[in-house]
Design an enzyme around this catalytic site. Structure first.
Site, PDB file in Angstrom:
ATOM      1  N   LYS A  86      36.997  42.223  32.944  1.00 58.40           N
ATOM      2  CA  LYS A  86      36.947  41.679  34.301  1.00 58.40           C
ATOM      3  C   LYS A  86      37.439  40.240  34.256  1.00 58.40           C
ATOM      4  O   LYS A  86      36.815  39.383  33.631  1.00 58.40           O
ATOM      5  CB  LYS A  86      35.525  41.735  34.847  1.00 58.40           C
ATOM      6  CG  LYS A  86      35.385  41.026  36.180  1.00 58.40           C
ATOM      7  CD  LYS A  86      34.061  41.302  36.827  1.00 58.40           C
ATOM      8  CE  LYS A  86      33.935  40.543  38.134  1.00 58.40           C
ATOM      9  NZ  LYS A  86      32.696  40.865  38.822  1.00 58.40           N
ATOM     10  N   LYS A 137      39.864  45.073  35.842  1.00 53.90           N
ATOM     11  CA  LYS A 137      39.746  44.548  37.199  1.00 53.90           C
ATOM     12  C   LYS A 137      40.215  43.115  37.250  1.00 53.90           C
ATOM     13  O   LYS A 137      39.823  42.348  36.365  1.00 53.90           O
ATOM     14  CB  LYS A 137      38.270  44.642  37.610  1.00 53.90           C
ATOM     15  CG  LYS A 137      37.919  43.995  38.891  1.00 53.90           C
ATOM     16  CD  LYS A 137      36.442  44.092  39.080  1.00 53.90           C
ATOM     17  CE  LYS A 137      36.060  43.265  40.261  1.00 53.90           C
ATOM     18  NZ  LYS A 137      34.662  43.044  40.363  1.00 53.90           N
TER      19      LYS A 137
HETATM   20  C1  PBG Z   1      30.350  40.778  41.497  1.00 49.68           C
HETATM   21  C2  PBG Z   1      31.533  41.598  41.818  1.00 49.68           C
HETATM   22  C3  PBG Z   1      32.725  41.092  42.334  1.00 49.68           C
HETATM   23  C4  PBG Z   1      33.539  42.196  42.607  1.00 49.68           C
HETATM   24  C5  PBG Z   1      32.831  43.364  42.241  1.00 49.68           C
HETATM   25  N1  PBG Z   1      31.574  42.952  41.737  1.00 49.68           N
HETATM   26  C6  PBG Z   1      33.128  39.694  42.672  1.00 49.68           C
HETATM   27  C7  PBG Z   1      32.921  38.590  41.757  1.00 49.68           C
HETATM   28  O1  PBG Z   1      32.871  38.758  40.537  1.00 49.68           O
HETATM   29  O2  PBG Z   1      32.806  37.475  42.257  1.00 49.68           O
HETATM   30  C8  PBG Z   1      34.900  42.093  43.228  1.00 49.68           C
HETATM   31  C9  PBG Z   1      35.429  43.302  43.884  1.00 49.68           C
HETATM   32  C10 PBG Z   1      36.503  43.063  44.883  1.00 49.68           C
HETATM   33  O3  PBG Z   1      37.066  41.946  45.006  1.00 49.68           O
HETATM   34  O4  PBG Z   1      36.842  44.026  45.572  1.00 49.68           O
HETATM   35  N2  PBG Z   1      29.577  41.078  40.448  1.00 49.68           N
END
Ligand code: PBG
Length: 331
Positions: A200, A254
């Site tokens: 991520k 991601k």
């Molecule tokens: C938070 C989380 C995020 C997303 C999924 N879980 C955002 C972040 O890390 O600030 C992002 C998903 C998206 O942008 O569609 N744990």
């Protein structure tokens, strides 16, 4: 070399018409491989459109059920749930996340009762619950890794007990998969699947999601202290190996499209399913371009195909429902 092959070899023969193109296509979109994220509010009485994500809604606990009904009719059988929690319940350590009867647990129970076959993915992260908007607990001006692990593992047991099928830790703390897996085993939740947000990246594409969940960061700490640096590929391999060894069943990359090389690389090196998350900013960029007629809606399957071609086994996408509605030739 090529010169002598032509005209005996003419690649265009296999592009002659749609039937032939379909016969030889290497990658297909299958709606059973699409996962729809849904945002649910603990206070709203009626769904509201998310301004920065046109066509996506913040659902109330009432209308989320009819939305799931529609998804099931269309053949979308997996959802990823994200709660939007009223700010009065937030604090610096995200303590609401640890309560057994909190909003997300009750909504999972309610959905599972009505749709027993639906596969429910829940995020395991503190950001909807912390007043800082961070995924971890702050101690001495830093996100404290080990303190956060305790909270995540308690949260996981609650979610598993409520009926979630897949837990998706998205916090990027070190060691969380092992810690969560051990607590699941200890508490007799042996069949819970862990979908680890392993690669991520600290991305600028998450903005609209933070509007939807209400998790804009307020502290001066950067998510870059726990999410990956977009400059790194080798490190993604390091992260997923750790998570697989700690008990992850599936690993996620991601965002999706800006990280196709990561999906491709990890898919070649490992033997676990790789999922891609086409995130909120990717959605909004495409949707606004379509709405403004800058390009047509066929950009959507083109982006999804690119993710499957790179090696994703499934894709979490805000276009899941739309794709199932608009492309009846997907099986
Ligand atoms: C938070 C989380 C995020 C997303 C999924 N879980 C955002 C972040 O890390 O600030 C992002 C998903 C998206 O942008 O569609 N744990």
């Amino acid at each position: 070399m090529q010169k002598t092959l032509f005209p005996r070899v003419r690649p265009r023969r296999l592009r002659l018409n749609e039937t032939i193109r379909d016969l030889v296509s290497e990658t297909n979109i299958n709606k059973s491989k699409l996962i729809q994220p849904l945002f649910v509010s603990d206070t709203l009485k009626q769904k509201e459109e998310i301004v920065t994500m046109p066509g996506q809604y913040l659902y109330s606990k009432y209308d989320v059920l009819s939305e799931i009904d529609e998804l099931a009719d269309l053949g979308i059988n997996t959802i990823a749930l994200f709660p939007n929690i009223e700010s009065d319940l937030k604090d610096i350590s995200g303590s609401e996340a640890l309560k057994e009867d909190n909003f997300i647990c009750s909504i999972v129970r309610q959905i599972k009762e009505r749709f027993p076959k639906l596969v429910i993915i829940t995020d395991v992260a503190l950001d909807p619950y912390t007043s800082s908007g961070h995924d971890g607990i702050i101690l001495d001006g830093k996100i404290d890794n080990d303190l956060t692990l305790e909270a995540l593992s308690k949260m996981s047991i609650n979610l598993a007990s409520s009926g979630a099928d897949i837990l998706a830790p998205s916090d990027m703390m070190d060691g969380r998969i092992g810690k969560i897996r051990d607590s699941l085993e200890k508490n007799n939740h042996k069949d819970i699947i862990l979908l680890s947000y392993a690669a991520k990246y600290a991305s600028n594409f998450y903005g609209p999601f933070r509007d939807a969940v209400g998790s804009k960061q307020t502290e001066g700490i950067s998510k870059k202290t726990y999410q990956m640096d977009s400059k790194n590929l080798k490190e993604a391999y390091k992260e997923i190996l750790l998570d697989i060894n700690e008990g992850a069943d599936i690993v996620m990359v991601k965002p999706a499209m800006p990280y196709l090389d990561v999906i491709n690389d990890l898919n070649q090196k490992t033997n676990v399913p790789i999922f891609a998350y086409q995130v909120s900013g990717e959605y909004s960029m495409l949707k606004m371009g379509i709405d403004k007629k800058i390009f047509d809606h066929n950009v959507v399957p083109e982006t999804l195909i690119s993710l499957f071609r790179a090696g994703s086994s499934s894709v979490i996408t805000y276009f899941a429902k739309w794709t199932a509605e608009n492309y009846d030739n997907i099986s």
